[in-house]
Design a protein around this motif. Structure first.
Motif, PDB file in Angstrom:
ATOM      1  N   LEU B 145       0.604  -0.861   0.008  1.00 57.13           N
ATOM      2  CA  LEU B 145      -0.058   0.416   0.146  1.00 57.13           C
ATOM      3  C   LEU B 145       0.772   1.534   0.117  1.00 57.13           C
ATOM      4  N   ILE B 146       1.924   1.167   1.254  1.00 55.71           N
ATOM      5  CA  ILE B 146       2.821   2.761   0.629  1.00 55.71           C
ATOM      6  C   ILE B 146       3.372   2.551  -0.210  1.00 55.71           C
ATOM      7  N   ARG B 147       3.477   1.675  -1.385  1.00 53.96           N
ATOM      8  CA  ARG B 147       5.233   1.568  -2.624  1.00 53.96           C
ATOM      9  C   ARG B 147       3.327   1.991  -2.993  1.00 53.96           C
ATOM     10  N   ARG B 151       4.241   5.536  -5.695  1.00 52.67           N
ATOM     11  CA  ARG B 151       4.095   6.138  -7.560  1.00 52.67           C
ATOM     12  C   ARG B 151       3.050   6.686  -7.159  1.00 52.67           C
ATOM     13  N   ALA B 152       1.803   6.828  -6.705  1.00 55.53           N
ATOM     14  CA  ALA B 152       0.391   7.997  -7.036  1.00 55.53           C
ATOM     15  C   ALA B 152       1.602   9.321  -6.759  1.00 55.53           C
ATOM     16  N   PHE B 153       1.746   9.347  -5.378  1.00 54.08           N
ATOM     17  CA  PHE B 153       2.458  10.805  -5.004  1.00 54.08           C
ATOM     18  C   PHE B 153       3.628  10.846  -6.539  1.00 54.08           C
ATOM     19  N   MET B 154       4.098  10.152  -6.797  1.00 50.57           N
ATOM     20  CA  MET B 154       5.440  10.841  -7.696  1.00 50.57           C
ATOM     21  C   MET B 154       4.732  11.068  -8.453  1.00 50.57           C
ATOM     22  N   ASP B 155       3.879  10.424  -9.247  1.00 50.53           N
ATOM     23  CA  ASP B 155       3.019  10.570 -10.525  1.00 50.53           C
ATOM     24  C   ASP B 155       2.397  12.012 -10.945  1.00 50.53           C
ATOM     25  N   VAL B 156       1.853  12.493  -9.250  1.00 51.64           N
ATOM     26  CA  VAL B 156       1.299  13.423  -9.440  1.00 51.64           C
ATOM     27  C   VAL B 156       2.390  14.920  -9.703  1.00 51.64           C
ATOM     28  N   SER B 157       3.558  14.278  -8.664  1.00 55.67           N
ATOM     29  CA  SER B 157       4.513  15.010  -8.247  1.00 55.67           C
ATOM     30  C   SER B 157       4.481  16.745  -9.944  1.00 55.67           C
ATOM     31  N   VAL B 158       4.739  15.958 -10.756  1.00 54.51           N
ATOM     32  CA  VAL B 158       5.427  17.401 -11.607  1.00 54.51           C
ATOM     33  C   VAL B 158       4.533  17.632 -12.534  1.00 54.51           C
ATOM     34  N   PRO B 159       3.330  18.176 -12.874  1.00 57.37           N
ATOM     35  CA  PRO B 159       2.375  18.667 -13.218  1.00 57.37           C
ATOM     36  C   PRO B 159       2.770  20.270 -14.250  1.00 57.37           C
ATOM     37  N   VAL B 160       2.752  19.777 -15.715  1.00 56.19           N
ATOM     38  CA  VAL B 160       3.123  20.832 -16.981  1.00 56.19           C
ATOM     39  C   VAL B 160       1.758  21.737 -16.497  1.00 56.19           C
ATOM     40  N   VAL B 161       1.311  22.782 -16.275  1.00 55.01           N
ATOM     41  CA  VAL B 161       0.471  23.932 -16.394  1.00 55.01           C
ATOM     42  C   VAL B 161       0.581  24.648 -17.642  1.00 55.01           C
ATOM     43  N   ARG B 162       0.282  24.726 -19.192  1.00 56.53           N
ATOM     44  CA  ARG B 162       0.224  25.302 -20.140  1.00 56.53           C
ATOM     45  C   ARG B 162      -0.782  26.830 -19.628  1.00 56.53           C
ATOM     46  N   MET B 169       4.275  26.717 -17.025  1.00 55.27           N
ATOM     47  CA  MET B 169       4.007  26.510 -15.329  1.00 55.27           C
ATOM     48  C   MET B 169       4.802  25.364 -14.634  1.00 55.27           C
ATOM     49  N   ILE B 170       5.302  25.452 -13.889  1.00 55.41           N
ATOM     50  CA  ILE B 170       5.697  24.223 -13.271  1.00 55.41           C
ATOM     51  C   ILE B 170       5.826  24.083 -11.953  1.00 55.41           C
ATOM     52  N   PRO B 171       4.198  23.954 -11.706  1.00 59.32           N
ATOM     53  CA  PRO B 171       4.799  24.530  -9.791  1.00 59.32           C
ATOM     54  C   PRO B 171       5.487  23.307  -8.841  1.00 59.32           C
ATOM     55  N   LEU B 172       6.437  23.134  -8.174  1.00 61.31           N
ATOM     56  CA  LEU B 172       7.111  22.465  -7.885  1.00 61.31           C
ATOM     57  C   LEU B 172       6.786  22.090  -6.304  1.00 61.31           C
ATOM     58  N   VAL B 173       6.268  20.980  -5.851  1.00 63.71           N
ATOM     59  CA  VAL B 173       5.643  21.146  -4.904  1.00 63.71           C
ATOM     60  C   VAL B 173       6.730  19.428  -3.788  1.00 63.71           C
ATOM     61  N   GLY B 174       6.829  20.811  -2.416  1.00 67.37           N
ATOM     62  CA  GLY B 174       8.016  20.001  -1.158  1.00 67.37           C
ATOM     63  C   GLY B 174       9.095  18.730  -1.382  1.00 67.37           C
ATOM     64  N   MET B 175       9.067  17.622  -1.560  1.00 69.72           N
ATOM     65  CA  MET B 175      10.629  17.584  -1.225  1.00 69.72           C
ATOM     66  C   MET B 175      11.584  17.859  -2.346  1.00 69.72           C
TER      67      MET B 175
END
Lengths: 148, 277
Positions: B145-147, B151-162, B169-175
């Motif tokens: 479950l943690i894994r 993975r889910a977290f990594m997926d949403v971590s770097v969205p690119v917004v036009r 625009m790339i919002p950077l969040v967290g570590m």
């Protein structure tokens, strides 16, 4: 039959002294959070918190990168002349620094980094002490006092 | 050795109904949440199957390396897979097997004869084995479950917004660690090419600590964007972060930096020669 252990339900009390083993980058984040919490409760300003947490981030990460994660950090609330403060000690059993003055120079790096971590951390804190013995390890102590 | 096992199996088989009854009663008392979660009928059928396979495993003549309880393990795994660990405590799942242990022990003591001590000794090691097995499945379930969450977290971590024509625009969040920086660079450079954009805004408002590592990653990303002919604007540089960066000795003067995303967007419009409205 086994009973559910009660450990989980006990809130972890913010202790006066806190030891955090630093083995990986997750531990670095934990260390930063602990320092931020303690500084918050001691009444440090947001700017002071940001400065010290950044320094903590540099020094704790040095343990992971240069000492292979063999080290720990100790956070304590301290008091002197009626002033409150925070002290963080970073100890590692890494290979040590041969020339501390050289390591404190801007742009000096043995890893592929900017080479600003150690010198920057020194600039960011009110008190900064470093002791290193080649082959034994390094100890860095930083202190910050609440301004009045 | 196997003689005693056969004897135990015989006693258990003869008293199967009573044994099952006492086990199920204990289950209702000791694993209340588990029973209500899985449903009484399901518990009933599983406990029956587990008991049958358990007795059956005792009758088998095996060498030391062979797994006596392979059949029982399959059943247990199947049973545990049905449990939603958000509602049920691990301890209750473990008690599923431990209640059987106490029922069997009680029965054997009642039916005691000369070899009782040895059979109870065997029994203890069998149930310890099965208990550890259940624990390991529980832990495995939680770890997977943690894994998954990671993975889910990594997926949403770097969205690119036009944000606008030619502006990303790339919002950077967290570590911002190395693997995420790598991912951020790849998505950003890919998007710059796909949208033929000329400006990429890196917003660091969501990064709690901007230290030299984060700074190095930002410089690397901005330099890479430049090589593609795009300009990088770093936004979200709050007062306390700028002060900290100066004291750290990090030099971002070669890059466009703004304190707010709004400022950065205005600058990006100017660079691309566009106007809104």
């Amino acid at each position: 039959m086994i009973k559910k252990p009660q450990l989980n339900n006990k809130p972890v009390k913010p202790d006066n002294s806190n030891l955090i083993p630093i083995a990986n980058f997750e531990n670095v984040i934990l260390g930063r959070q602990r320092v931020r919490e303690m500084m918050n409760s001691l009444g440090f300003s947001l700017l002071d918190q940001t400065r010290i947490v950044t320094a903590v981030s540099e020094l704790a990460r040095n343990i992971v990168v240069h000492a292979g994660g063999c080290g720990e950090m100790i956070i304590s609330a301290i008091e002197k002349n009626n002033k409150k403060g925070i002290e963080c000690i970073f100890k590692d059993q890494g290979k040590g620094i041969a020339d501390v003055n050289m390591a404190l120079q801007k742009g000096f790096s043995t890893s592929n980094s900017l080479g600003l971590g150690l010198s920057g951390a020194k600039n960011l804190c009110q008190e900064f002490e470093i002791n290193s013995v080649v082959g034994k390890g390094t100890q860095v102590t930083i202190r910050e006092w609440v301004k009045r | 050795m196997s003689n005693i096992n056969l004897k135990v199996a015989d006693i258990l088989d003869k008293n199967r109904e009573a044994l099952l009854d006492s086990w199920q009663q204990q289950l209702i008392v000791n694993t209340r949440v588990l029973v209500s979660e899985v449903g009484f009928n399901s518990i009933k059928s599983y406990s029956e199957q587990v008991l049958l396979s358990f007795i059956d495993s005792l009758t088998q003549d095996l060498s030391a390396e062979e797994d006596r309880f392979s059949q029982t393990r399959v059943l247990l795994k199947e049973f545990i897979a049905k449990i939603d660990f958000n509602n049920v405590d691990f301890v209750e799942v473990v008690n599923f097997i431990l209640t059987l242990k106490s029922s069997v022990t009680n029965l054997l003591i009642k039916e005691s004869d000369a070899c009782i001590s040895e059979s109870i000794l065997n029994l203890t090691s069998w149930f310890d084995d099965l208990t550890f097995y259940i624990f390991s499945i529980c832990i495995e379930t939680r770890e997977s479950l943690i894994r998954e969450q990671q993975r889910a977290f990594m997926d949403v971590s770097v969205p690119v917004v036009r944000l606008w024509n030619q502006i990303l625009m790339i919002p950077l969040v967290g570590m911002l660690d190395s693997s995420r920086t790598q991912q951020m660079m790849e998505t950003m450079l890919g998007a710059l090419e796909d949208y033929q954009s000329r400006v990429a805004i890196l917003d660091i408002s969501g990064i709690p600590v901007v230290d030299t590592l984060v700074a190095r990653h930002l410089i690397t990303a901005a330099s890479a964007a430049r090589l593609m002919g795009a300009e990088c604007i770093i936004t979200g540089v709050r007062a306390r972060i700028s002060q900290t960066l100066v004291q750290l000795g990090v030099d971002l003067s070669g890059f466009i930096t703004r304190s707010t995303l709004a400022d950065g967007f205005a600058t990006a419009l100017k660079i691309t020669g566009q106007q809104i409205g």
